[in-house]
Design an enzyme around this catalytic site. Structure first.
Site, PDB file in Angstrom:
ATOM      1  N   HIS A 165     -13.621  44.171 -41.610  1.00 40.90           N
ATOM      2  CA  HIS A 165     -12.913  44.790 -39.834  1.00 40.90           C
ATOM      3  C   HIS A 165     -13.646  45.082 -38.513  1.00 40.90           C
ATOM      4  CE1 HIS A 165      -9.371  45.980 -42.947  1.00 40.90           C
ATOM      5  NE2 HIS A 165     -11.056  46.527 -44.241  1.00 40.90           N
ATOM      6  N   ASP A 210     -14.813  47.933 -47.287  1.00 40.49           N
ATOM      7  CA  ASP A 210     -13.862  47.127 -48.203  1.00 40.49           C
ATOM      8  C   ASP A 210     -13.324  46.348 -47.545  1.00 40.49           C
ATOM      9  OD1 ASP A 210     -13.370  48.962 -45.133  1.00 40.49           O
ATOM     10  OD2 ASP A 210     -11.320  49.071 -45.800  1.00 40.49           O
ATOM     11  N   GLU A 211     -12.475  45.733 -48.650  1.00 40.48           N
ATOM     12  CA  GLU A 211     -11.777  45.045 -48.007  1.00 40.48           C
ATOM     13  C   GLU A 211     -12.513  43.173 -47.249  1.00 40.48           C
ATOM     14  OE1 GLU A 211      -7.555  46.486 -47.360  1.00 40.48           O
ATOM     15  OE2 GLU A 211      -8.436  46.573 -45.550  1.00 40.48           O
ATOM     16  N   VAL A 212     -13.443  43.077 -48.510  1.00 41.21           N
ATOM     17  CA  VAL A 212     -14.387  41.778 -47.527  1.00 41.21           C
ATOM     18  C   VAL A 212     -14.096  40.760 -48.696  1.00 41.21           C
ATOM     19  CG1 VAL A 212     -16.718  40.771 -47.174  1.00 41.21           C
ATOM     20  CG2 VAL A 212     -16.200  43.458 -46.972  1.00 41.21           C
TER      21      VAL A 212
END
Length: 531
Positions: free
Chosen positions: A268, A321-323
């Site tokens: 992100h 998160d969401e890596v």
């Protein structure tokens, strides 16, 4: 079929309550106080209500400013009619506030308890008074909010009255952390709008603004140590200066609200490379940030050094998160670094998160990370880590079982951009679900509703937040046993509907309680109660 039945339910409940009378058996204070009793008297309140201060912390500007704000709210209508409809004697002419401590430090766990007494003056008193006592100025602010909700404007007499007096309220929050996430990366929100949201948070006794300032779409914040970072903003007009950030933090503190900043790493973060392309592993691999370069961690450290001067709150959110690490393996110099350090991409992800945590801890912060870090390498996380749940249920139970503290934000219930989640699902969501051991329950700090802004800009953000955020606010403040008993459609819904109307009267654009399938108010009878 499920969505059709839900729509039918919302229409029916709206028709049921839109023109109904208030149920006098319910208490129209939101969130519901911990302990209270009331009577059957109606008291008049003097439009020239005066403030008397006492205690070591009584002379605080936080209290004085708070009284001024609430006095304007309470007497919004009546002050203009006072000269025409002046009464010789009012039951309540003074609000006395006693603050026992002069410590104004605002941190997680600050004492927000208060005592509120409102009763008719006796024969020995010339001036009737309401009384608030609190250990801290922030407890006194919560008491002021409750007092303001007891005060109702009578449109026939054009006077402010307190119904069901005398009131005896002894109140404190159930959880120390009661938050709202605000995302200013996907859609920029002007400082004035952020202040409006902070103001509205205080009405529901929320106490943490989680400011998700930066994400892959934009980097709107000024960072003096690395001045090119905010080249990643949408435009040069959609930015926050250092002074803006200070202003937001100070504004929030005056309302008893902490501001927790977040920089989400290593994923992100594509917008970072607009100003510093070396942070990208390559032009075709723009996130996660480059794990192989010292420069990456120098920038992260520089950002934190600058932000530490602005954000005094002890918690700092590092995302995580969401890596998706696939492109690390396809970028030659990063792949070589992985080989040299005998790491897989999963291990490099862990290395990045832990190194960022070390930097945050060195600045005096406690790190908060989204739950993927716990789900992926819980045994290696710094023990100070606060796990922020969002993906689903059961995570806080697992986290506290391993000794970590946890914040509850289950996306199935508390993601406000999920417009198909009705108020009662928000209300029933329980942070302590599945946690029965008292010592483990204490590791759950509280919870947070999340206002992600992919589909919400300035024009709709308030309506998307409210009133469903208030449903979570009562879950986080009030006694679990009290608000979970009975039929919430009969007990909580009329009260939430009334609180939504209170928000509207205070200038907050709150959507109808049961209507989340359209952005406009429903047709039909007026949708607000008058007390």
């Amino acid at each position: 079929m499920k969505s059709y039945l839900l729509l039918l339910f919302t229409i029916c409940t709206f028709l049921l309550y839109s023109s109904a009378e208030l149920d006098d058996n319910l208490t129209y204070v939101w969130p519901l106080p911990a302990k209270f009793s009331s009577g059957n008297n109606t008291l008049s309140v003097d439009p020239e209500l005066s403030l008397v201060l006492g205690g070591k912390g009584g002379d605080s500007s936080i209290i004085k400013d708070g009284f001024g704000r609430y006095k304007k709210i309470i007497f919004k209508h009546s002050s203009k009619s006072y000269s025409v409809n002046k009464r010789l004697v009012f039951d309540i002419g003074v609000l006395k506030i006693v603050v026992l401590s002069d410590n104004e430090e605002l941190q997680l766990g600050v004492d927000e308890s208060y005592l509120l007494l409102v009763e008719k003056r006796n024969g020995q008193s010339i001036i009737g008074e309401a009384y608030i006592e609190a250990n801290t100025v922030y407890g006194a602010l919560r008491g002021l909010e409750t007092f303001s909700q007891l005060c109702a404007f009578d449109y026939e007499t054009k006077a402010v009255q307190i119904y069901r007096a005398p009131w005896y309220i002894l109140d404190k929050p159930r959880f120390a952390y009661r938050g709202l996430l605000l995302d200013t990366s996907r859609h920029y929100l002007p400082v004035g709008v952020i202040k409006q949201i902070i103001e509205s948070m205080s009405y529901a006794k929320l106490n943490v603004l989680h400011w998700h300032i930066i994400d892959e779409e934009s980097f709107p914040l000024e960072v003096p140590s690395y001045p090119n970072l905010w080249k990643g903003s949408y435009t040069k007009w959609e930015r926050y200066t250092v002074e803006d950030a200070y202003e937001i933090v100070d504004f929030a503190k005056m309302r008893g609200i902490n501001v927790m900043a977040e920089i989400d790493v290593p994923g992100h973060a594509e917008s970072w490379g607009t100003g510093y392309p070396d942070l990208w592993p390559s032009p075709s691999c723009r996130e996660p940030l480059d794990v192989s370069k010292k420069f990456t961690f120098d920038v992260i450290s520089g950002i934190m050094t600058d932000l530490r001067k602005i954000f005094p709150f002890g918690l700092f959110h590092l995302g995580g998160d969401e890596v998706n690490t696939d492109c690390w393996n396809s970028t030659s110099h990063v792949k070589q670094w992985l080989l040299d350090h005998n790491m897989t991409t999963k291990e490099a992800y862990q290395y990045f998160v832990l190194r960022a945590q070390e930097i945050a801890i060195s600045k005096g912060w406690t790190p908060v990370n989204w739950e993927e870090t716990f789900n992926t390498f819980a045994s290696n996380l710094n023990p100070k880590t606060i796990v922020h749940n969002w993906l689903g249920g059961g995570v806080c139970a697992k986290a506290v079982a391993k000794g970590f503290r946890c914040i509850f934000s289950n996306q199935g219930f508390w993601y406000l951009d999920h417009l198909d989640v009705p108020w009662y699902e928000v209300y029933k969501a329980e942070p302590l679900e599945g946690i029965n051991d008292t010592s483990m329950q204490e590791l759950v700090l509280g919870g947070e509703v999340c206002m992600w802004s992919e589909t919400a800009d300035t024009s709709v953000v308030q309506q998307t937040i409210w009133p469903r955020a208030a449903a979570a606010a009562e879950r986080l403040w009030s006694n679990r046993e009290t608000i979970s008993s009975g039929n919430i459609t009969l007990t909580a819904l009329p009260r939430l509907h009334y609180f939504r109307c209170l928000l509207n009267r205070r200038g907050v654009q709150a959507a109808p309680v049961t209507n989340y399938y359209a952005r406009q108010p429903p047709s039909g009878p007026g949708s607000c109660y008058e007390q």
